[in-house]
Design a protein around this motif. Sequence first.
Motif, short mmCIF file in Angstrom:
data_model
loop_
_atom_site.label_atom_id
_atom_site.label_comp_id
_atom_site.label_asym_id
_atom_site.label_seq_id
_atom_site.Cartn_x
_atom_site.Cartn_y
_atom_site.Cartn_z
N ASN A 1 126.36 1.65 83.52
CA ASN A 1 127.20 0.28 84.07
C ASN A 1 127.65 0.52 85.35
N LEU A 2 127.65 -0.41 86.25
CA LEU A 2 127.98 -0.43 87.57
C LEU A 2 129.59 -0.47 87.70
N VAL B 1 128.75 -5.01 77.52
CA VAL B 1 129.21 -3.88 77.66
C VAL B 1 130.05 -3.62 76.25
N GLY B 2 129.46 -2.51 75.73
CA GLY B 2 130.09 -2.23 74.22
C GLY B 2 131.22 -0.97 74.49
N CYS C 1 124.08 -1.41 68.62
CA CYS C 1 124.29 -0.10 68.63
C CYS C 1 124.78 0.35 70.15
N SER C 2 124.79 -0.55 71.14
CA SER C 2 125.17 -0.12 72.58
C SER C 2 124.58 1.03 72.97
N THR C 3 124.96 2.09 73.46
CA THR C 3 124.40 3.19 74.16
C THR C 3 124.07 4.33 73.06
N GLY C 4 124.19 4.08 72.11
CA GLY C 4 123.82 4.83 70.78
C GLY C 4 124.81 6.26 70.34
N SER D 1 121.28 -5.62 75.19
CA SER D 1 121.16 -4.95 76.38
C SER D 1 120.21 -3.92 76.45
N ARG D 2 119.15 -4.16 77.33
CA ARG D 2 118.19 -3.33 77.51
C ARG D 2 118.47 -2.00 78.06
N GLN D 3 119.24 -2.02 78.98
CA GLN D 3 119.74 -0.80 79.61
C GLN D 3 120.45 0.06 78.56
N ALA D 4 121.19 -0.54 77.66
CA ALA D 4 121.97 0.15 76.70
C ALA D 4 121.00 0.84 75.66
#
Length: 287
Positions: free
Chosen positions: A2-3, A80-81, A116-119, A146-149
């Motif tokens: 994240n920025l 954001v998680g 699951c956010s970023t895993g 969130s595709r980025q996550a």
Amino acid sequence: MNLPYQPVKNIIITDEELRSLTDAIFNRHRIDFTGYEQQSLRRRIIRAMGVFEMENIHELWVRMLTDQSFIYSFMDEISVGLTAMFRDPILWRKIKSLLNEETIANTHLSIWHAGCSTGEEIYTMNIVARESFNKQQIRTWATDISRQAIDIARRGEYHQLKLNEYERNYKEYNLHGSLKWYYQRHNELLVMDKELRRHVTFDYHNLITDSFSYRFDVIFCRNVMIYFDNDTKLKLFDKFYNALNPGGLLIIGFYDAVMPLIDDRKFGILDMDAKIFIKLEEKGAVD
């Protein structure tokens, strides 16, 4: 990743502006915010505007209208998680105990990490399963809006600055083990053992609006429902109930203040400290 957040001063989003924005996002991108708690959503939009260095809602509107792909970056910031490896060690000690006691299915285990956010939670669960006495074959479905996550979770790559926190949490869970057994260092990254994600399917999924056809022994939905209004939380509990196999477990976050909403005809308390609930066979319910 994240920025950086740039604080925004004196931004006010009126109820009408919020409704207009969410309606436009739904009409243009089919992303539905109707179940989100409005004050929480407003704060997260203002936070995202700070990330993108916007000074007013008009700038956000212009970006939405002129940049078709901006919605993906915007949703990454909105969703954001809060997560960390072995966060809340008391939970993971209890899960290991349940695995060893065969309270959870002892040969094949189907798990859904909802939001699951970023895993980090996925890898934590698979490490716990690996360290249990009963070696279950685990099939995991990991989803987030969130595709980025999801991309980060799929790669299993985390910055080494997080290592101290992860190691500290792991030691609270297992004093005699080492998290170093499960990752390799690559420059400034910790890369998780690929075997920990071998049976994991990562998908983009809107928890509120998207359907699915799977059944699960365990559902994790931790610190996600805090962003939803009560009507949406009730709908999610019904969704989770119907998605669980008989005797399946629902695991919620320590900050999900949902106890008054949990139907004690559908869910029993297995461990209040670890926030683990068990599916009951509700009389007359359609399973």
